[in-house]
Design a protein around this motif. Structure first.
Motif, PDB file in Angstrom:
ATOM      1  N   GLU A 585      47.044  44.470  41.863  1.00  5.24           N
ATOM      2  CA  GLU A 585      47.425  45.782  41.350  1.00  5.24           C
ATOM      3  C   GLU A 585      46.239  46.451  40.652  1.00  5.24           C
ATOM      4  OE1 GLU A 585      51.788  45.875  39.957  1.00  5.24           O
ATOM      5  OE2 GLU A 585      51.122  43.836  39.486  1.00  5.24           O
ATOM      6  N   SER A 586      46.429  47.734  40.306  1.00  6.27           N
ATOM      7  CA  SER A 586      45.323  48.527  39.753  1.00  6.27           C
ATOM      8  C   SER A 586      44.861  48.033  38.389  1.00  6.27           C
ATOM      9  CB  SER A 586      45.741  49.996  39.647  1.00  6.27           C
ATOM     10  OG  SER A 586      46.882  50.122  38.810  1.00  6.27           O
ATOM     11  N   ASP A 587      45.733  47.356  37.643  1.00  8.72           N
ATOM     12  CA  ASP A 587      45.354  46.883  36.312  1.00  8.72           C
ATOM     13  C   ASP A 587      45.013  45.393  36.298  1.00  8.72           C
ATOM     14  OD1 ASP A 587      47.886  46.006  36.866  1.00  8.72           O
ATOM     15  OD2 ASP A 587      48.718  46.449  34.875  1.00  8.72           O
ATOM     16  N   ASN A 588      44.831  44.805  37.479  1.00 12.41           N
ATOM     17  CA  ASN A 588      44.520  43.374  37.529  1.00 12.41           C
ATOM     18  C   ASN A 588      43.143  43.103  36.923  1.00 12.41           C
ATOM     19  OD1 ASN A 588      43.464  40.740  38.879  1.00 12.41           O
ATOM     20  ND2 ASN A 588      45.667  40.766  39.356  1.00 12.41           N
ATOM     21  N   PRO A 589      43.008  42.109  36.057  1.00 15.37           N
ATOM     22  CA  PRO A 589      41.722  41.833  35.384  1.00 15.37           C
ATOM     23  C   PRO A 589      40.645  41.294  36.317  1.00 15.37           C
ATOM     24  CG  PRO A 589      43.342  40.142  34.850  1.00 15.37           C
ATOM     25  CD  PRO A 589      44.087  41.207  35.586  1.00 15.37           C
ATOM     26  N   HIS A 590      41.013  40.904  37.540  1.00 14.74           N
ATOM     27  CA  HIS A 590      40.033  40.299  38.450  1.00 14.74           C
ATOM     28  C   HIS A 590      39.439  41.292  39.450  1.00 14.74           C
ATOM     29  CE1 HIS A 590      41.041  36.360  36.887  1.00 14.74           C
ATOM     30  NE2 HIS A 590      42.322  36.632  37.074  1.00 14.74           N
TER      31      HIS A 590
END
Length: 653
Positions: A585-590
């Protein structure tokens, strides 16, 4: 007198009531009758183990308070608005009609007008506790006669409020002061308005603050303070504890905490309601009963028949089927618990004497004992009588269909089924009892017939002999059984699907000819079952197969506490590797990190088989591959490894 006698009384009541209730339950007789019989057995007219005392009066009063409080909790303004037509029209016509006819009959017997009005008030009320309990036990709350009955009961309970206030007007007490009475009424109205406004705007905020403490004891204590505080305040105004309890419940019903409060108090309500009916049994004077046996039977029979006929006539005026009208009439034919409250108040105000009071008690208790039997055997009686209904316009029009589906009931389930059948082009016809529902459905272009599904003529009108299937989506178990039997006799090949609320009804419905019975209890269980298995990554085809197996034989495996998945088979499934996908997703830390940076295999044991990016599959990606928003990672590994991988992918490095 022993100041701790209340503990002895409670012990005796419970000790005697348990075997009596057990016996009545085994013989399928309402347990309310059992409590009345318990009171007679242990009372002055029986073995004289308990006498009517202040302690039993308090317990009975507490039962009424809790009953009225829970009734108030169930009656939010939104609910009242939904049934306002039934409540106002049916309720007012029943109460005023009963009072008017009672006054007319009493005048023929030269009974004074004040006593005549008082008798009318007493017999106009029905037992909320008895009717609601039996309606819930038999799943009739949402049936047509159930909705009508509940609406009339609500009106009666609300009607008690002005009756209690105006009762002194019927008093024969020479010291009665009209000016003082009017002043008291106005004062009570002002203070009651203040109580309602305070409860409407202050109590919900108070409950919200208390709930934030997350302490059950404090929340329950606050609820008890509100209940008994409001009840005692109305008592000080000269009204009654029960009316205050009703107001408290009605106001709290508008808050977000009504269901939690109802869950907290329901056990206490049932216990003290039981004590209330036992206390009524204690009141019955057997010697007085035999002294006026013929008069008591005559009055009781007149009350039961008269109330039933009045309600039947009112319901029929609004074009409901005779079966619905008769079931509603039989259900409300008894005298209510608040009639006892009014009767004792009338005795103290000298509206009538002790002889009339004893006659009333015999009449009321007899009607309460007979009422559960009327409600139990009324459907079978109606089936034998085979009442007919007047023809409507629909009856004059032939329904020409074959290989169609008959939908019994146009509630939420019936509407959803009709919508699906319409979208798929499968022919169907609906049969419904509620005239308002029919009028609205016709405006929407639905194929719907007004009629009673328990009537052979209606089923034939629906061309059941050429129908493919019939689906019972009604909330009336007794009507379903009757209609199911008739349907199968008319078309032995028709496929019958029945919705039921309780698992205990499955076997009987199957024996009557149902091909599929869908109990709401087990369908909920299957939904939870499938979600739990999916959480363990059991393959979807395995879950689907198990659900199919469990539904076969009308959920017989679940009803026999059997399990269709062998333990070793489940262990094998859990031990095997699975493949799952993970969306970035757009807010994934990776995002913008390489596979090497994530180090997923070392941290979880799962392997990235492929990455899908913009509809292109990249197999065996290298460690330098950079992850972007919108990538779908195809993971493989054991169940535990995949779970750990999901957790790793959701956390920052």
């Amino acid at each position: 007198m022993d100041k701790f006698s209340i503990f002895r009384d409670i012990a005796i009541i419970l000790a005697i009531s348990i075997p009596i209730i057990y016996l009545f339950k085994k013989t399928k007789i309402s347990i309310i009758v059992g409590f009345l019989v318990t009171g007679i057995v242990i009372g002055p007219s029986g073995f004289n183990l308990i006498s009517k005392s202040a302690s039993t009066d308090v317990m009975a009063e507490l039962g009424v308070i809790l009953l009225m409080f829970t009734i108030g909790l169930e009656l939010s303004i939104d609910k009242l608005m939904k049934i306002k037509k039934y409540l106002l029209i049916f309720g007012s016509m029943q109460v005023l009609g009963t009072i008017t006819i009672t006054i007319a009959l009493c005048s023929l017997l030269n009974i004074p007008i004040k006593q005549s009005i008082f008798w009318g008030l007493l017999v106009s009320l029905s037992s909320t506790a008895i009717v609601l309990r039996i309606f819930r036990e038999k799943d009739m709350m949402d049936s047509p006669h159930g909705k009508i009955g509940v609406s009339i009961l609500i009106f009666q309970d609300l009607f008690v409020i002005p009756v209690i206030l105006l009762l002194p007007l019927l008093s024969n007490d020479s010291s009665f002061n009209l000016t003082f009475f009017i002043t008291k009424i106005l004062t009570a109205a002002v203070i009651l308005t203040f109580v309602i406004l305070f409860s409407r705007y202050i109590i919900p905020k108070l409950l919200f603050v208390i709930s934030k403490l997350r302490t059950r004891e404090v929340f329950t204590s606050t609820m008890i303070v509100i209940l008994f505080g409001t009840a005692y305040l109305t008592y000080l105004l000269g009204i009654s504890f029960s009316i205050g309890a009703f107001i408290a419940g009605f106001i709290i019903a508008e808050s977000d905490f009504s269901h939690e409060i109802q869950a907290e108090i329901i056990t206490f309500r049932d216990i003290f309601n039981s004590l209330f009916f036992v206390s009524i049994g204690l009141l019955l004077n057997i010697s007085a009963l035999f002294q006026h046996i013929y008069l008591g039977i005559a009055i009781s029979s007149l009350v039961i028949i008269g109330k039933a006929v009045i309600i039947i006539a009112i319901v029929r005026i609004f074009k409901f089927p005779i079966r619905t009208a008769m079931l509603a009439g039989f259900a409300l034919a008894q005298v209510g618990e608040f009639s006892f409250v009014l009767a004792s108040t009338g005795l103290s105000m000298k509206i009538f004497d002790s002889a009339m009071y004893n006659i009333f008690l015999c009449c009321a208790v007899f009607s309460m004992i007979v009422s559960p039997f009327l409600m139990e055997y009324a459907p079978a009686l109606l089936l034998k009588l085979k009442p007919s209904s007047p023809k409507s316009k629909e009856d004059e029009t032939d329904i020409k269909m074959s290989n169609h589906v008959i939908i019994a009931g146009f509630g939420l389930n019936g509407k959803n089924l009709a919508h699906v059948l319409k979208e798929t082009g499968i022919p169907y016809y609906v049969v419904e009892l509620n005239p308002e529902t029919i009028a609205k459905a016709k405006q929407d272009g639905e194929k719907i017939l007004y009629g009673d599904i328990t009537r052979k003529e209606i089923l034939e009108k629906l061309q059941i002999k050429s129908a493919k299937a019939i689906v019972y989506a009604i909330s009336d178990p007794q009507s379903t059984r009757i209609s199911l039997h008739i349907a199968k006799s008319l078309n032995k090949n028709i496929y019958i699907i029945v919705r039921t609320r309780y698992v205990s009804e499955v076997d009987e419905l199957i024996s009557l000819g149902a091909d599929e019975v869908i109990p709401e209890e087990f369908e909920t269980s299957l939904q939870m079952f499938s979600r739990v298995l999916s959480r363990f990554h059991i393959p979807l085809n395995i879950i689907a197969r198990q659900i199919q197996i469990l539904r076969q034989g009308s959920y017989e495996m679940l009803r026999q506490n059997a399990v269709s998945i062998p333990a070793n088979y489940l262990n094998e499934l859990l031990a095997q590797g699975v493949t799952e996908s993970y969306f970035i997703e757009s807010d994934n830390p990776h995002i913008n990190k390489t596979i090497k940076d994530v180090n997923l295999r070392a941290k979880s044991g799962a392997t990235i088989l492929a990455i899908v990016r913009k509809d292109k599959s990249i197999t065996n990606p290298t460690g330098d591959f950079v992850l972007l928003h919108g990538d779908i990672l195809v993971l493989t590994g054991t169940h535990q490894a995949v779970d750990d991988a999901f957790e790793v992918l959701g956390k920052a490095i």
